[in-house]
Write a protein that holds these residues in place. Structure first.
Motif, PDB file in Angstrom:
ATOM      1  N   UNK A  71       0.823  -1.214   0.000  1.00 57.95           N
ATOM      2  CA  UNK A  71       0.000   0.000   0.000  1.00 57.95           C
ATOM      3  C   UNK A  71       0.855   1.260   0.000  1.00 57.95           C
ATOM      4  N   UNK A  72       0.532   2.161  -0.900  1.00 57.00           N
ATOM      5  CA  UNK A  72       1.228   3.435  -0.985  1.00 57.00           C
ATOM      6  C   UNK A  72       2.584   3.365  -1.654  1.00 57.00           C
ATOM      7  N   UNK A  73       3.036   2.152  -2.001  1.00 52.28           N
ATOM      8  CA  UNK A  73       4.358   2.023  -2.609  1.00 52.28           C
ATOM      9  C   UNK A  73       4.313   1.340  -3.972  1.00 52.28           C
ATOM     10  N   UNK A  74       3.458   0.327  -4.131  1.00 49.48           N
ATOM     11  CA  UNK A  74       3.381  -0.376  -5.411  1.00 49.48           C
ATOM     12  C   UNK A  74       3.349  -1.880  -5.225  1.00 49.48           C
ATOM     13  N   UNK A  75       4.259  -2.560  -5.885  1.00 49.34           N
ATOM     14  CA  UNK A  75       4.293  -4.020  -5.861  1.00 49.34           C
ATOM     15  C   UNK A  75       5.699  -4.507  -5.547  1.00 49.34           C
ATOM     16  N   UNK A  76       5.757  -5.743  -5.046  1.00 47.35           N
ATOM     17  CA  UNK A  76       7.060  -6.377  -4.855  1.00 47.35           C
ATOM     18  C   UNK A  76       6.886  -7.883  -5.081  1.00 47.35           C
ATOM     19  N   UNK A  77       7.969  -8.524  -5.433  1.00 48.39           N
ATOM     20  CA  UNK A  77       7.965  -9.961  -5.647  1.00 48.39           C
ATOM     21  C   UNK A  77       8.477 -10.627  -4.385  1.00 48.39           C
ATOM     22  N   UNK A  78       7.692 -11.570  -3.881  1.00 44.61           N
ATOM     23  CA  UNK A  78       8.066 -12.328  -2.700  1.00 44.61           C
ATOM     24  C   UNK A  78       8.743 -13.619  -3.174  1.00 44.61           C
ATOM     25  N   UNK A  79      10.050 -13.665  -3.114  1.00 42.86           N
ATOM     26  CA  UNK A  79      10.813 -14.805  -3.608  1.00 42.86           C
ATOM     27  C   UNK A  79      10.568 -16.068  -2.780  1.00 42.86           C
ATOM     28  N   UNK A  80      10.105 -15.921  -1.558  1.00 45.22           N
ATOM     29  CA  UNK A  80       9.871 -17.089  -0.697  1.00 45.22           C
ATOM     30  C   UNK A  80       8.505 -17.738  -0.907  1.00 45.22           C
ATOM     31  N   UNK A  81       7.669 -17.112  -1.692  1.00 41.01           N
ATOM     32  CA  UNK A  81       6.308 -17.635  -1.889  1.00 41.01           C
ATOM     33  C   UNK A  81       6.313 -18.922  -2.672  1.00 41.01           C
TER      34      UNK A  81
END
Length: 56
Positions: A46-56
């Motif tokens: 929220x308020x920043x964008x997106x990120x990739x969670x490599x541990x998912x």
């Protein structure tokens, strides 16, 4: 990465379309890589964008 940064990197800084296009594509990618495997690889920050969670 904020949606406007994604637009600048993927389409170009002079993109004149709807910025909602990023949300549409993120949703489509999630349906292909997250939902079938029960993962949350792409996270919304929220308020920043997106990120990739490599541990998912």
């Amino acid at each position: 990465m904020p949606a406007l940064d994604v637009i600048d990197e993927v389409w170009s800084a002079d993109f004149t379309g709807d910025p909602n296009i990023v949300h549409v594509y993120i949703s489509a990618v999630r349906k292909k890589i997250d939902i079938p495997f029960g993962r949350n690889t792409i996270e919304t920050v929220r308020g920043a964008g997106y990120r990739v969670n490599a541990r998912a």
